[in-house]
Every structure is written in C-alpha cells, then in structure tokens.
Design an enzyme around this catalytic site. Structure first.
Site, short mmCIF file in Angstrom:
data_model
loop_
_atom_site.label_atom_id
_atom_site.label_comp_id
_atom_site.label_asym_id
_atom_site.label_seq_id
_atom_site.Cartn_x
_atom_site.Cartn_y
_atom_site.Cartn_z
CG LEU A 29 -11.87 -28.45 15.17
CD1 LEU A 29 -12.69 -27.30 14.61
CD2 LEU A 29 -12.16 -29.74 14.41
CG HIS A 33 -9.93 -30.98 11.91
ND1 HIS A 33 -9.06 -31.18 12.94
CD2 HIS A 33 -10.64 -32.13 11.77
CE1 HIS A 33 -9.23 -32.40 13.43
NE2 HIS A 33 -10.18 -33.00 12.74
CG ASP A 146 -8.99 -43.01 8.16
OD1 ASP A 146 -8.85 -44.00 7.42
OD2 ASP A 146 -9.46 -43.09 9.30
#
Length: 275
Positions: A29, A33, A146
């Site tokens: 992380l 995140h 993404d």
C-alpha cells in the site's frame, strides 16, 4: 481493526454491518491506496479493505513472484487510517474451482492493456465479482490510474445488475508527477529518475504523434498512447516495469497547459465523473 482470514469470518462480519465501503487491494500500500480508504471512510459507515495478490490477473509468472509483499506495514497503515476490518484470503478460499470458472468481457478488455496482457482482465473481473458477491458492499472504491480496469468493473456491475456503486477516485502522484504504484518500488535509481517524464510528456499539450516520439526518446518502450472519451491513456515499459497513466484529454486539447498535480491532501471526498 478486525482481521478476517477466511470466508466464514468475512460473512459473519459483513452480516453485522449496515453499509460497507469496500477497497479491494493487492497490498504493498501507498498514499494512492490510502486516498481510496479516506474516500471510503467519508462516504461509508464501515470500511473493509481486502489484501489479496490475485495470481489469475498476472500474465507473467516473474511479475507475480516479484510483486512486493509488505503485509505488516500495510496493516499498520490501515489501522491508523481508521479501517474497520481487513480481509486476508488465500487462493484456495477464493478459487475453490481452481479458476475453472472465469468471467470475461469480449470487447474493451481486448484493447489497450488487454492486447498486451492476455487474460489479465479475465482475472481482474473474476476476482472482483467474487469479492463483491462475498462482501456485498454499498460502495466500492477504485483509482482512476487504471482507467480501463475502472471502466470494465463499472460495466460488469451494470451488466450483472450488481447492487454496488463503483466510486472512482483521482490519481495520486509523487511530487515529481509520477503516478503512485506498488510497482514503482521495483524501479532502479536511474529508472526512477526517468519515470516522471511519462506524465510530463502526456500532459504537455503536444500532438499524440509528437508525444509518442518524446516518450520513446526518453527511454520508454511504448505499448500505446491513445484517447478514450475525454482521457489520454498511456502504457510504457521502463526496464522491466510497465507503467500506466492517463490525463484529461479535453483539458489538454483546449488549454494546452500541464495538468495540475493532485496530492492526497487535495483529493476530493466526493467521486469525480469519469464517463
């Protein structure tokens, strides 16, 4: 913070919650995140994070074997962030069928990253569907870095009438502009110096043809640089590490100036519109 290490524990815990904000991760992380966790805590009564390095979405065994494992540090960060519970399944729990049953999308998943990583999005969609079925969250939080994955997950939710809101969260960047990623820690010192050039180039306002030449001249092996709606998307390999990024395309086309960097502090608590 509760640690849930098997599916039975997860089901019991989820049944006792009214409204779950869910953040699925593969661990290692970073601040990106944690920005998802922050958005989840602001929009949900309880927050569940899963940590599972999903082997079915890796197209190369070496990439899976080299994926960073920082579980102890991850749990410390999540506890400090006010997470209610963490789900820590293993492969046998999530894949009792040994991945004989798979979920596929036969259009958008074949392009862009899908064209270069066969089977990648089958693994992503399959594991996310499994997790959604187990957790039954009210909201699930995904980063815009993404972008293709985000669109495919939103499409899956719509196609299968899943009762979950997929909340997109802005890309979080290092001070030099590099989009945060767990894989960044695998860059060599020299590669880490070069990597921020990718963002600087795609936010430069140049023509796509000119940016393609600039990316290759900087030392990247370019997979693609293309537009999707109002986004300019790129994937390029530096050394052994594949980097992806995207920026708002309409802003570049009309304003011709670099995109403003976002930090964790400036990340909005409300979701932005990506479609």
């Amino acid at each position: 913070m509760v640690l849930l290490k098997n599916i039975n524990e997860l089901k019991v815990w989820c049944a006792s919650q009214k409204s779950i904000g869910f953040v699925p991760t593969m661990g290692a992380l970073h601040a990106g995140h944690l920005s998802l966790v922050k958005a989840a805590t602001l929009q949900s009564e309880t927050v569940l994070v899963s940590i599972f390095v999903n082997p079915t979405q890796f197209d190369e065994v070496e990439d899976l074997e080299n994926y960073p494992n920082t579980l102890d540090d991850d749990l410390t960060l999540l506890k400090a962030s006010g997470v209610s519970a963490v789900f820590l399944p293993d492969f046998d729990q999530l894949y009792p069928d040994d991945y004989r049953y798979q979920l596929s999308e036969n259009d958008f998943s074949m392009a862009l990253c899908g064209a270069h990583r066969p089977g990648h999005f089958d693994g992503v969609l399959t594991v996310v569907m499994k997790l959604f079925n187990l957790v039954k969250p009210a909201k699930a939080f995904f980063g815009e870095k993404d972008y293709q994955q985000l669109r495919l997950i939103r499409g899956m939710v719509k196609a299968f009438f899943l009762d979950v809101e997929v909340v997109p969260c802005p890309i979080i960047r290092e001070k030099d502009g590099l989009a945060m990623s767990s894989r960044n820690m695998r860059l060599s010192k020299k590669e880490r110096e070069i990597a921020p050039q990718l963002f600087k180039i795609i936010s430069s306002g140049q023509s796509i043809e000119r940016m393609q030449k600039m990316i290759e001249a900087a030392g990247f092996e370019l997979d693609y640089l293309t537009t999707q709606g109002d986004r300019l998307l790129v994937a390029a390999t530096l050394g052994e590490i594949r980097l992806i990024d995207n920026v708002p395309y309409n802003n570049l086309r009309t304003l011709k100036k670099p995109v403003e960097l976002r930090s964790v502090e400036t990340c909005p608590s409300k979701p932005s519109n990506v479609e």
